[in-house]
Design a protein around this motif. Structure first.
Motif, PDB file in Angstrom:
ATOM      1  N   PRO A 176       0.814  -1.226   0.000  1.00  0.00           N
ATOM      2  CA  PRO A 176       0.000   0.000   0.000  1.00  0.00           C
ATOM      3  C   PRO A 176       0.845   1.272   0.000  1.00  0.00           C
ATOM      4  N   ALA A 177       2.039   1.204   0.575  1.00  0.00           N
ATOM      5  CA  ALA A 177       2.887   2.397   0.648  1.00  0.00           C
ATOM      6  C   ALA A 177       3.515   2.747  -0.700  1.00  0.00           C
ATOM      7  N   THR A 178       3.828   1.741  -1.513  1.00  0.00           N
ATOM      8  CA  THR A 178       4.512   2.011  -2.781  1.00  0.00           C
ATOM      9  C   THR A 178       3.578   2.011  -3.982  1.00  0.00           C
ATOM     10  N   ARG A 179       2.394   1.421  -3.840  1.00  0.00           N
ATOM     11  CA  ARG A 179       1.499   1.270  -4.996  1.00  0.00           C
ATOM     12  C   ARG A 179       1.176   2.591  -5.680  1.00  0.00           C
ATOM     13  N   THR A 302       8.526  -6.453 -28.534  1.00  0.00           N
ATOM     14  CA  THR A 302       8.965  -7.750 -28.014  1.00  0.00           C
ATOM     15  C   THR A 302       9.700  -7.589 -26.691  1.00  0.00           C
ATOM     16  N   LEU A 303      10.613  -6.618 -26.625  1.00  0.00           N
ATOM     17  CA  LEU A 303      11.334  -6.373 -25.373  1.00  0.00           C
ATOM     18  C   LEU A 303      10.375  -5.993 -24.249  1.00  0.00           C
ATOM     19  N   GLY A 304       9.411  -5.120 -24.560  1.00  0.00           N
ATOM     20  CA  GLY A 304       8.448  -4.714 -23.536  1.00  0.00           C
ATOM     21  C   GLY A 304       7.641  -5.881 -23.012  1.00  0.00           C
ATOM     22  N   THR A 305       7.235  -6.785 -23.918  1.00  0.00           N
ATOM     23  CA  THR A 305       6.491  -7.974 -23.506  1.00  0.00           C
ATOM     24  C   THR A 305       7.327  -8.852 -22.591  1.00  0.00           C
ATOM     25  N   LEU A 306       8.577  -9.073 -22.968  1.00  0.00           N
ATOM     26  CA  LEU A 306       9.456  -9.906 -22.153  1.00  0.00           C
ATOM     27  C   LEU A 306       9.707  -9.270 -20.791  1.00  0.00           C
ATOM     28  N   GLN A 307       9.969  -7.983 -20.767  1.00  0.00           N
ATOM     29  CA  GLN A 307      10.232  -7.317 -19.492  1.00  0.00           C
ATOM     30  C   GLN A 307       9.064  -7.478 -18.527  1.00  0.00           C
ATOM     31  N   ARG A 308       7.874  -7.150 -18.982  1.00  0.00           N
ATOM     32  CA  ARG A 308       6.744  -7.113 -18.046  1.00  0.00           C
ATOM     33  C   ARG A 308       6.238  -8.500 -17.677  1.00  0.00           C
ATOM     34  N   THR A 309       6.332  -9.469 -18.561  1.00  0.00           N
ATOM     35  CA  THR A 309       5.853 -10.809 -18.205  1.00  0.00           C
ATOM     36  C   THR A 309       6.865 -11.570 -17.358  1.00  0.00           C
ATOM     37  N   LEU A 310       8.148 -11.309 -17.562  1.00  0.00           N
ATOM     38  CA  LEU A 310       9.163 -11.945 -16.722  1.00  0.00           C
ATOM     39  C   LEU A 310       9.214 -11.309 -15.331  1.00  0.00           C
ATOM     40  N   ASP A 311       8.959 -10.019 -15.254  1.00  0.00           N
ATOM     41  CA  ASP A 311       8.921  -9.316 -13.963  1.00  0.00           C
ATOM     42  C   ASP A 311       7.466  -9.039 -13.587  1.00  0.00           C
ATOM     43  N   ALA A 312       6.693 -10.099 -13.498  1.00  0.00           N
ATOM     44  CA  ALA A 312       5.266  -9.939 -13.219  1.00  0.00           C
ATOM     45  C   ALA A 312       4.984  -9.603 -11.760  1.00  0.00           C
ATOM     46  N   LEU A 313       5.931  -9.881 -10.862  1.00  0.00           N
ATOM     47  CA  LEU A 313       5.696  -9.680  -9.428  1.00  0.00           C
ATOM     48  C   LEU A 313       6.252  -8.362  -8.906  1.00  0.00           C
ATOM     49  N   ASP A 314       7.110  -7.707  -9.671  1.00  0.00           N
ATOM     50  CA  ASP A 314       7.934  -6.628  -9.151  1.00  0.00           C
ATOM     51  C   ASP A 314       8.868  -7.228  -8.092  1.00  0.00           C
ATOM     52  N   VAL A 315       9.946  -6.545  -7.799  1.00  0.00           N
ATOM     53  CA  VAL A 315      10.887  -7.069  -6.810  1.00  0.00           C
ATOM     54  C   VAL A 315      10.233  -7.173  -5.437  1.00  0.00           C
ATOM     55  N   GLU A 316       9.210  -6.352  -5.187  1.00  0.00           N
ATOM     56  CA  GLU A 316       8.483  -6.457  -3.912  1.00  0.00           C
ATOM     57  C   GLU A 316       7.759  -7.796  -3.799  1.00  0.00           C
ATOM     58  N   ALA A 468      17.279  -3.507  -2.443  1.00  0.00           N
ATOM     59  CA  ALA A 468      17.641  -2.326  -1.641  1.00  0.00           C
ATOM     60  C   ALA A 468      17.593  -1.066  -2.485  1.00  0.00           C
ATOM     61  N   LEU A 469      18.044  -1.154  -3.722  1.00  0.00           N
ATOM     62  CA  LEU A 469      17.998   0.015  -4.609  1.00  0.00           C
ATOM     63  C   LEU A 469      16.562   0.408  -4.900  1.00  0.00           C
ATOM     64  N   ASP A 470      15.698  -0.558  -5.087  1.00  0.00           N
ATOM     65  CA  ASP A 470      14.284  -0.263  -5.314  1.00  0.00           C
ATOM     66  C   ASP A 470      13.699   0.537  -4.160  1.00  0.00           C
ATOM     67  N   ARG A 471      14.016   0.142  -2.935  1.00  0.00           N
ATOM     68  CA  ARG A 471      13.513   0.877  -1.773  1.00  0.00           C
ATOM     69  C   ARG A 471      14.088   2.293  -1.733  1.00  0.00           C
ATOM     70  N   ALA A 472      15.367   2.423  -2.043  1.00  0.00           N
ATOM     71  CA  ALA A 472      15.996   3.744  -2.023  1.00  0.00           C
ATOM     72  C   ALA A 472      15.390   4.665  -3.077  1.00  0.00           C
ATOM     73  N   ILE A 473      15.109   4.113  -4.259  1.00  0.00           N
ATOM     74  CA  ILE A 473      14.532   4.913  -5.340  1.00  0.00           C
ATOM     75  C   ILE A 473      13.159   5.438  -4.950  1.00  0.00           C
ATOM     76  N   VAL A 474      12.322   4.559  -4.409  1.00  0.00           N
ATOM     77  CA  VAL A 474      10.969   4.969  -4.029  1.00  0.00           C
ATOM     78  C   VAL A 474      11.009   5.944  -2.856  1.00  0.00           C
ATOM     79  N   ASP A 475      11.861   5.688  -1.885  1.00  0.00           N
ATOM     80  CA  ASP A 475      11.960   6.590  -0.738  1.00  0.00           C
ATOM     81  C   ASP A 475      12.387   7.985  -1.165  1.00  0.00           C
TER      82      ASP A 475
END
Length: 493
Positions: A176-179, A302-316, A468-475
């Motif tokens: 809920p904090a990052t969404r 094609t790249l966009g499809t691969l990126q989003r389907t492979l990273d379907a969960l987000d690092v969170e 850790a970088l993901d958290r730093a970016i959002v913060d």
């Protein structure tokens, strides 16, 4: 005996320094005619200086099983004991099954030697950017390197674009904090903000979602932003590089050379203004040449499809799945993401691709059955379906590999190679899509090709740092007036 060529059949000065990335450095063959090396580029691994803070970045996952590929450090013996570079193995077993072969460079192994590499390193050091020299150098311990298609040499010109992340994450697995932050502003734009606060040169005006949109005005906007960032930073921003006949050009030197003083000017007179084409005209010519190429190709889709389907969960979501199955030491401390996991070997990567393609095909059939056809918004539906997870060991291994592969596609580069076609004329922006600003004379049409490079395999040891970088970016982005990044595959909210 082996058919693997040896670079010692050439002299170090036959190879011209082109450019370098985080862990590799690239040279173009410029020596006398040679059947094995004409039209090729040499890609060498670098090693960090002892003081470099991120030594893990230079370590490549070992794709061979643990009992294979032992390296022999002797100069003359054991040349064949070193495995081929992981990039070669990974492209053949994984990447070529996901991207069309016509958009990939040819990659082959080539043997190298310590003395030859040391001579090349000595000749190259003065040509490297100071910030690179402070971090790393050519790894002279290697016995094999990569011989690739030279995509920037020869006649004409070439552009390297590093597109980065081309999607917004699905909200399903976000906290809920990052969404509200992550579903509004893309990862690249948030990261660019963080880097700018740290004094780095970044492409602040560029949004990858424009480049991936498939929409001519938005792609034009992305190209203009990349040009402006390249110009403003003197070519230091790595999202755009320009090459002419194999040489990387810098805007401050190559577009605006110091003017010759007037014959009758006093020694202390200020230099005359350089006589160059107006900046807007140069930018319009640049955009006008690249835009038709990007509109014709399916590579970004094609790249966009691969990126989003492979990273379907987000690092969170990946971290949450990890925590559910790796509860830690029992004292409340979660086990660091990826700790203790080994990198997939090449057989496991091949099986992963089998499973990924099977899931993708099954999902497509399911969606077709529901909707009658897959129309606009297919990417979002695919993401949501791909986001369904079961907390099992098999699913965790699948999702870890998927995220690593998504990182390869997020960090790759496009090479757009353009050669003038004297038989026709290039359309202006207005000719191409009807709403451009294509004024002025038309240059010759650019016959363009697109290739995808730098698809290196990523290692499990990077996962915790990425989290850790993901958290730093959002913060760092909290409280900032947010940028509204529009994902073309997701309806505007």
């Amino acid at each position: 005996m082996t058919d693997t060529p040896h670079v010692a059949h050439t002299a170090p000065h036959d190879w011209k320094y082109i450019s370098e990335g985080g862990s590799t450095i690239v040279f173009s063959y410029a020596g006398p005619p040679h059947p094995q090396f004409d039209g090729t580029a040499l890609r060498l691994r670098k090693r960090p200086t002892p003081a470099h803070e991120d030594q893990e970045k230079y370590q490549q996952p070992q794709l061979a099983p643990a009992d294979e590929g032992r390296e022999n450090e002797d100069e003359d013996e054991g040349q064949e004991d070193e495995p081929d570079d992981p990039t070669i193995v990974f492209q053949r077993a994984v990447i070529e099954r996901l991207l069309p072969a016509e958009h990939l460079p040819r990659l082959d192994a080539v043997r190298v030697g310590r003395a030859w590499l040391a001579a090349l390193a000595r000749a190259t050091e003065p040509l490297r950017p100071p910030e690179r020299r402070a971090k790393d150098t050519i790894d002279v311990r290697r016995r094999k390197a990569v011989l690739a298609t030279d995509l920037v040499g020869g006649e004409g010109w070439a552009v390297e674009i590093k597109p980065k992340w081309g999607f917004l994450p699905a909200p399903t697995h976000l906290s809920p904090a990052t969404r509200p932050i992550k579903t509004r502003t893309c990862r690249f734009c948030m990261h660019a903000h963080l880097k700018s606060t740290q004094g780095e040169d970044v492409a602040l005006g560029y949004c990858p979602l424009d480049l991936f949109s498939g929409d001519a005005p938005r792609i034009r906007r992305a190209l203009r932003a990349l040009w402006d960032a390249w110009l403003g930073a003197g070519g230091a921003v790595n999202n755009l590089r320009v090459f002419v006949r194999g040489r990387m050009v810098k805007p401050t030197v190559d577009l605006f050379p110091p003017p010759a003083p007037a014959p009758d000017a006093p020694p202390d007179a200020p230099p005359a203004l350089p006589r160059t084409r107006p900046l807007d005209a140069l930018r319009d010519a640049f955009v006008g040449a690249l835009l038709p190429v990007l509109l014709r190709t399916r590579v970004l889709h094609t790249l966009g499809t691969l990126q989003r389907t492979l990273d379907a969960l987000d690092v969170e979501g990946l971290a949450a799945l990890w925590a559910a199955l790796r509860p830690g030491d029992g004292a409340g401390a979660a086990l660091e993401l990826g700790r203790g996991e080994r990198d997939p070997d090449i057989g496991e990567w091949a099986r992963f691709v089998d499973e990924y393609l099977a899931r993708r095909d099954a999902l497509a059939e399911e969606q077709l059955g529901k909707a009658g056809q897959v129309g606009e918004g297919e990417g979002e539906e695919e993401e949501e379906e791909e986001g369904r997870v079961h907390a099992t060991e098999e699913e965790l291994r699948f999702r870890l590999a998927a995220y690593l592969l998504s990182a390869s596609f997020k960090d790759c580069s496009l090479i757009l190679r353009l050669k003038p076609d004297p038989a026709s004329h290039a359309p202006t922006d207005e000719d191409e899509d009807g709403d451009g600003d294509g004024a002025g004379p038309r240059p010759a049409r650019q016959a363009g090709t697109v290739a995808v490079i730098d698809l290196d395999v990523k290692g499990v040891d990077r996962l915790a740092k990425w989290a850790a970088l993901d958290r730093a970016i959002v913060d760092a982005y909290r409280g900032v007036a947010p940028r509204d990044c529009q994902d073309a595959w997701r309806p505007a909210s």
